[in-house]
Design a protein around this motif. Structure first.
Motif, PDB file in Angstrom:
ATOM      1  N   THR A 263       5.213 -11.879  -1.861  1.00  0.00           N
ATOM      2  CA  THR A 263       6.444 -11.217  -2.261  1.00  0.00           C
ATOM      3  C   THR A 263       6.060  -9.933  -3.001  1.00  0.00           C
ATOM      4  O   THR A 263       4.935  -9.805  -3.506  1.00  0.00           O
ATOM      5  CB  THR A 263       7.286 -12.097  -3.184  1.00  0.00           C
ATOM      6  N   VAL A 264       6.963  -9.002  -3.069  1.00  0.00           N
ATOM      7  CA  VAL A 264       6.677  -7.764  -3.788  1.00  0.00           C
ATOM      8  C   VAL A 264       6.378  -8.071  -5.251  1.00  0.00           C
ATOM      9  O   VAL A 264       5.497  -7.454  -5.858  1.00  0.00           O
ATOM     10  CB  VAL A 264       7.855  -6.778  -3.663  1.00  0.00           C
ATOM     11  N   HIS A 265       7.090  -9.039  -5.812  1.00  0.00           N
ATOM     12  CA  HIS A 265       6.839  -9.408  -7.209  1.00  0.00           C
ATOM     13  C   HIS A 265       5.413  -9.920  -7.400  1.00  0.00           C
ATOM     14  O   HIS A 265       4.720  -9.529  -8.340  1.00  0.00           O
ATOM     15  CB  HIS A 265       7.841 -10.480  -7.664  1.00  0.00           C
ATOM     16  N   ARG A 266       4.973 -10.814  -6.507  1.00  0.00           N
ATOM     17  CA  ARG A 266       3.605 -11.337  -6.643  1.00  0.00           C
ATOM     18  C   ARG A 266       2.579 -10.247  -6.386  1.00  0.00           C
ATOM     19  O   ARG A 266       1.510 -10.237  -6.994  1.00  0.00           O
ATOM     20  CB  ARG A 266       3.393 -12.519  -5.690  1.00  0.00           C
ATOM     21  N   LEU A 267       2.884  -9.345  -5.485  1.00  0.00           N
ATOM     22  CA  LEU A 267       1.977  -8.233  -5.216  1.00  0.00           C
ATOM     23  C   LEU A 267       1.730  -7.416  -6.481  1.00  0.00           C
ATOM     24  O   LEU A 267       0.609  -6.982  -6.759  1.00  0.00           O
ATOM     25  CB  LEU A 267       2.567  -7.342  -4.126  1.00  0.00           C
ATOM     26  N   LEU A 268       2.787  -7.236  -7.268  1.00  0.00           N
ATOM     27  CA  LEU A 268       2.688  -6.429  -8.484  1.00  0.00           C
ATOM     28  C   LEU A 268       2.215  -7.235  -9.691  1.00  0.00           C
ATOM     29  O   LEU A 268       2.050  -6.664 -10.769  1.00  0.00           O
ATOM     30  CB  LEU A 268       4.048  -5.780  -8.784  1.00  0.00           C
ATOM     31  N   GLU A 269       2.026  -8.534  -9.519  1.00  0.00           N
ATOM     32  CA  GLU A 269       1.492  -9.413 -10.556  1.00  0.00           C
ATOM     33  C   GLU A 269       2.369  -9.423 -11.811  1.00  0.00           C
ATOM     34  O   GLU A 269       2.122  -8.687 -12.765  1.00  0.00           O
ATOM     35  CB  GLU A 269       0.059  -9.007 -10.913  1.00  0.00           C
ATOM     36  N   PRO A 270       3.414 -10.255 -11.794  1.00  0.00           N
ATOM     37  CA  PRO A 270       4.326 -10.321 -12.952  1.00  0.00           C
ATOM     38  C   PRO A 270       3.584 -10.603 -14.256  1.00  0.00           C
ATOM     39  O   PRO A 270       2.638 -11.386 -14.300  1.00  0.00           O
ATOM     40  CB  PRO A 270       5.261 -11.486 -12.595  1.00  0.00           C
ATOM     41  N   HIS A 279       0.837  -1.166 -12.473  1.00  0.00           N
ATOM     42  CA  HIS A 279       1.756  -0.079 -12.826  1.00  0.00           C
ATOM     43  C   HIS A 279       0.979   1.226 -12.738  1.00  0.00           C
ATOM     44  O   HIS A 279      -0.157   1.258 -12.214  1.00  0.00           O
ATOM     45  CB  HIS A 279       2.343  -0.286 -14.219  1.00  0.00           C
ATOM     46  N   SER A 280       1.557   2.305 -13.247  1.00  0.00           N
ATOM     47  CA  SER A 280       0.909   3.613 -13.106  1.00  0.00           C
ATOM     48  C   SER A 280      -0.432   3.685 -13.820  1.00  0.00           C
ATOM     49  O   SER A 280      -1.289   4.498 -13.464  1.00  0.00           O
ATOM     50  CB  SER A 280       1.835   4.712 -13.634  1.00  0.00           C
ATOM     51  N   GLY A 281      -0.627   2.842 -14.838  1.00  0.00           N
ATOM     52  CA  GLY A 281      -1.899   2.835 -15.550  1.00  0.00           C
ATOM     53  C   GLY A 281      -2.878   1.811 -15.017  1.00  0.00           C
ATOM     54  O   GLY A 281      -4.021   1.742 -15.474  1.00  0.00           O
ATOM     55  N   ASN A 282      -2.471   0.997 -14.086  1.00  0.00           N
ATOM     56  CA  ASN A 282      -3.332  -0.041 -13.495  1.00  0.00           C
ATOM     57  C   ASN A 282      -2.892  -0.227 -12.047  1.00  0.00           C
ATOM     58  O   ASN A 282      -2.175  -1.150 -11.712  1.00  0.00           O
ATOM     59  CB  ASN A 282      -3.214  -1.359 -14.273  1.00  0.00           C
ATOM     60  N   ARG A 283      -3.340   0.691 -11.193  1.00  0.00           N
ATOM     61  CA  ARG A 283      -2.830   0.764  -9.826  1.00  0.00           C
ATOM     62  C   ARG A 283      -3.266  -0.429  -8.978  1.00  0.00           C
ATOM     63  O   ARG A 283      -4.294  -1.057  -9.230  1.00  0.00           O
ATOM     64  CB  ARG A 283      -3.283   2.058  -9.152  1.00  0.00           C
ATOM     65  N   LEU A 284      -2.470  -0.700  -7.966  1.00  0.00           N
ATOM     66  CA  LEU A 284      -2.754  -1.768  -7.015  1.00  0.00           C
ATOM     67  C   LEU A 284      -3.925  -1.366  -6.124  1.00  0.00           C
ATOM     68  O   LEU A 284      -3.921  -0.275  -5.554  1.00  0.00           O
ATOM     69  CB  LEU A 284      -1.508  -2.016  -6.153  1.00  0.00           C
ATOM     70  N   ALA A 308       3.036   1.686  -8.918  1.00  0.00           N
ATOM     71  CA  ALA A 308       1.769   0.960  -8.878  1.00  0.00           C
ATOM     72  C   ALA A 308       0.869   1.372  -7.723  1.00  0.00           C
ATOM     73  O   ALA A 308      -0.317   1.005  -7.705  1.00  0.00           O
ATOM     74  CB  ALA A 308       2.038  -0.541  -8.788  1.00  0.00           C
ATOM     75  N   LEU A 309       1.393   2.118  -6.754  1.00  0.00           N
ATOM     76  CA  LEU A 309       0.576   2.477  -5.600  1.00  0.00           C
ATOM     77  C   LEU A 309      -0.343   3.648  -5.918  1.00  0.00           C
ATOM     78  O   LEU A 309       0.067   4.629  -6.528  1.00  0.00           O
ATOM     79  CB  LEU A 309       1.464   2.858  -4.411  1.00  0.00           C
ATOM     80  N   PRO A 310      -1.597   3.588  -5.474  1.00  0.00           N
ATOM     81  CA  PRO A 310      -2.465   4.764  -5.595  1.00  0.00           C
ATOM     82  C   PRO A 310      -1.866   5.931  -4.806  1.00  0.00           C
ATOM     83  O   PRO A 310      -1.170   5.731  -3.810  1.00  0.00           O
ATOM     84  CB  PRO A 310      -3.784   4.282  -4.958  1.00  0.00           C
TER      85      PRO A 310
END
Length: 621
Positions: A263-270, A279-284, A308-310
């Motif tokens: 899921t997008v949520h899991r991709l972004l690591e809640p 996030h912008s300081g810790n990109r995927l 979060a994307l590079p």
């Protein structure tokens, strides 16, 4: 220096003219403004903006037509007062959107903002500005349009000669490589997932040629069910494609088809403390990200993903822009598609490879909003389309009885009431076919025309009392249920549908088990069904009738769409009707009077906001 903070006025407050439609949340926000010394006009606008946000709008539009639709009394005077306050430098409640020396939009440190006739809650405006900024940057980065694929190489990714039906698919494969943003949209059965697989092959080849290694590919979707279906569809689509590919493509196929989906949520690591760990300081860590069923993305979630994307990561959004939008704020896929219309960053797929031509004509008429074309298409569909006006409660009850009777016969014919010897038996797979045979879809969840009421009525007819020893138990052979909560431990996700069956295990003992068809979980029929003790299921509910929202991403042989009797219901939109009817592959029923039908056809879902205009301030892509 001592700063004096105004005392909070904790007395009960009410704005001078409360809206009848306001929810408790809307009133609470208005009273918060007044309790902190804010003017009545700001409190009124804040409550209406909260109300609009609850409807999915990113902004409260104060133009005459929008204000009339919402029922805002005295809108012209309110608009003038808000404009005056926004120009007052001493007012700390609302500020106008301005631009800095670089042309970037900025807002002051106020809880609300005014952008022309649009009044924003601060968070929604920040989300919208950030999303537009990200998308514009990605479009600008993709204008070089370099692709390694010529016509001959594109042809290698298709197992048949070029045709008018797959021309758009080939164009998508040709355009996607080298772009930081690409959008693929189309209705059910138009080949979006098979096109994505070929796009990934082309994008993987380009990345490997530049960097000397395969890209990191991440697949995602707003729901667990959609994510798992995407992953498995790509995997099994790759197996079908493998036999037609030249050897040089096979290592690239391995990379594309084995990528896992979240899921997008899991991709972004809640994160319990910071929203998302990415996030912008810790990109995927990703080179290519594909988001399927993107029509279900809301404004805040898309902003979090883009943050979060590079910068050099390629983002591919896939979905049906004509479907219902997210249940939360915004209609981001539809807005992005509108903003990108006419650019090389967007491809629309139109030809349906699965639905009957007659049903495709009905769906097209709904998309166009034409009652004349709808009636013509419906008539020409013959026995594939049936109308049942519901003039009163008796007509509704009769239709539910008829549907329940037909469903029971379908369950009987497929063996849903029979005793089955283990999961591997063909009889279990035959019984599971009932889940795809026919489905009632309701616009509403609650009320006499809602899914809960319809389920209760149908269950009375489907229940096979003779096969159910425990009369108090809700479980019986043939009962269909839908999972309501993601449960990664069991591998079941929100939206998965299962069927209760009588299974005889190897020890000879007969048990009731809820069996899930792989085709309803991951979009393929190549693996073994899975069975669960009913008492171990995550949160669930009956699935004989589903809301139209719940049906997104699914298809059935026969669909019945039930609209509410109230022809002015706010849920009645063109997208709602299209989403329901386009789930059908062979036959469709519409349970509705002319009033609700006409309302759907003439009412496109238009969520308020300025994302289209903000993305439109772009370099041509």
């Amino acid at each position: 220096m001592t700063t004096t903070v105004p005392a909070l006025d904790c007395r009960p407050h009410r704005v001078k003219q409360e809206g009848e439609a306001w929810r408790d949340l809307d009133r609470t926000l208005a009273r918060w403004v007044l309790a902190h010394g804010g003017p009545d006009s700001i409190a009124t606008a804040a409550a209406w903006a909260s109300f609009a946000d609850g409807r999915g709008d990113a902004a409260l539009m104060l133009d005459e037509n929008s204000a009339t639709r919402l029922g805002i009394a005295g809108a012209p005077a309110l608009r003038m007062e808000l404009s005056r306050l926004a120009d007052d430098s001493a007012c700390g409640w609302v500020a106008r959107v301005t631009t800095d020396g670089s042309g970037h939009e900025v807002i002051g440190a106020t809880p609300f903002a005014l952008d022309g006739d649009a009044f924003y809650l601060r968070r929604n405006l920040l989300h919208e500005i950030a999303v537009a900024r990200h998308l514009r940057a990605r479009l600008a980065a993709g204008t070089t349009g370099y692709s390694l694929l010529g016509d001959a190489e594109v042809a290698q990714l298709f197992a048949h000669p070029a045709s008018a039906e797959d021309s758009a698919q080939r164009e998508a494969v040709r355009r996607a490589p080298g772009r930081r943003l690409f959008v693929l949209t189309g209705g059910p059965g138009t080949g979006k997932t098979t096109t994505v697989l070929r796009m990934l092959l082309a994008m993987t080849r380009l990345h490997a040629s530049r960097h000397g290694h395969a890209p990191t590919i991440r697949l995602a979707a707003p729901t667990g069910k959609a994510a798992q279906r995407l992953s498995e569809s790509l995997r099994h689509g790759g197996e079908a494609l493998r036999k037609h590919l030249l050897p040089q493509w096979l290592p690239l196929l391995e990379t594309a088809q084995t990528s896992s989906a979240d899921t997008v949520h899991r991709l972004l690591e809640p994160s319990a403390t910071h929203g998302f760990a990415r996030h912008s300081g810790n990109r995927l860590p990703a080179d290519i990200v594909v988001v399927d069923e993107a029509s279900m993305l809301d404004l805040a979630l898309l902003r979090a993903l883009l943050d979060a994307l590079p910068d050099d990561c390629a983002l591919v959004l896939v979905g049906d822009a004509d479907q219902l939008a997210s249940v939360d704020t915004g209609s981001v896929l539809a807005d992005v598609v509108t903003a990108l219309d006419g650019t090389d960053a967007l491809v629309r797929l139109h030809h349906s490879f699965r639905a009957q031509r007659e049903l495709a004509a009905i769906n097209a008429a709904v998309q166009a909003g034409s009652r004349r074309d709808f009636d013509t298409a419906w008539s020409q569909a013959g026995s594939s389309a049936a109308r049942y006006p519901l003039s009163n409660a008796n007509a509704m009850a009769a239709r539910l009885r008829a549907w329940g009777t037909q469903l029971r016969k379908t369950l009987q014919a497929t063996g849903a009431f029979a005793l089955h010897d283990g999961l591997a038996s063909q009889s279990v797979r035959n019984a599971l076919d009932a889940l795809k045979a026919m489905q009632l879809l309701c616009a509403l969840r609650d009320g006499p025309f809602g899914a809960i009421t319809a389920n209760a009525s149908i269950e009375q007819q489907v229940r096979d009392d003779s096969a159910n020893d425990a009369q108090q138990s809700p479980w019986y052979p043939g009962r269909a249920v839908i999972v309501r909560r993601n449960d990664p431990a069991s591998g079941l996700f929100n939206g998965d549908v299962g069927l209760c069956l009588r299974l005889r295990s190897t020890d000879g003992i007969e048990r009731l088990r809820v069996v899930f068809d792989p085709a309803t979980i991951d979009g393929t029929s190549g693996s073994m069904p899975r069975a669960f003790d009913p008492d171990t299921l995550p949160a669930h509910e009956p699935a004989f009738a589903l809301t139209i929202h719940k049906s997104q991403g699914s298809e059935y042989d026969r669909v019945a769409a039930l609209l509410p009797e109230n022809s002015v219901h706010p849920l009645l939109t063109r997208q709602l009707l299209y989403t329901a009817l386009s789930r059908a592959k062979r036959a469709v029923e519409l349970w509705a009077d002319d009033g609700p039908l006409d309302t759907c056809l003439r009412t496109p879902l238009q969520r308020a906001g300025r994302l289209v205009e903000r993305v439109g301030k772009r370099t041509d892509a």
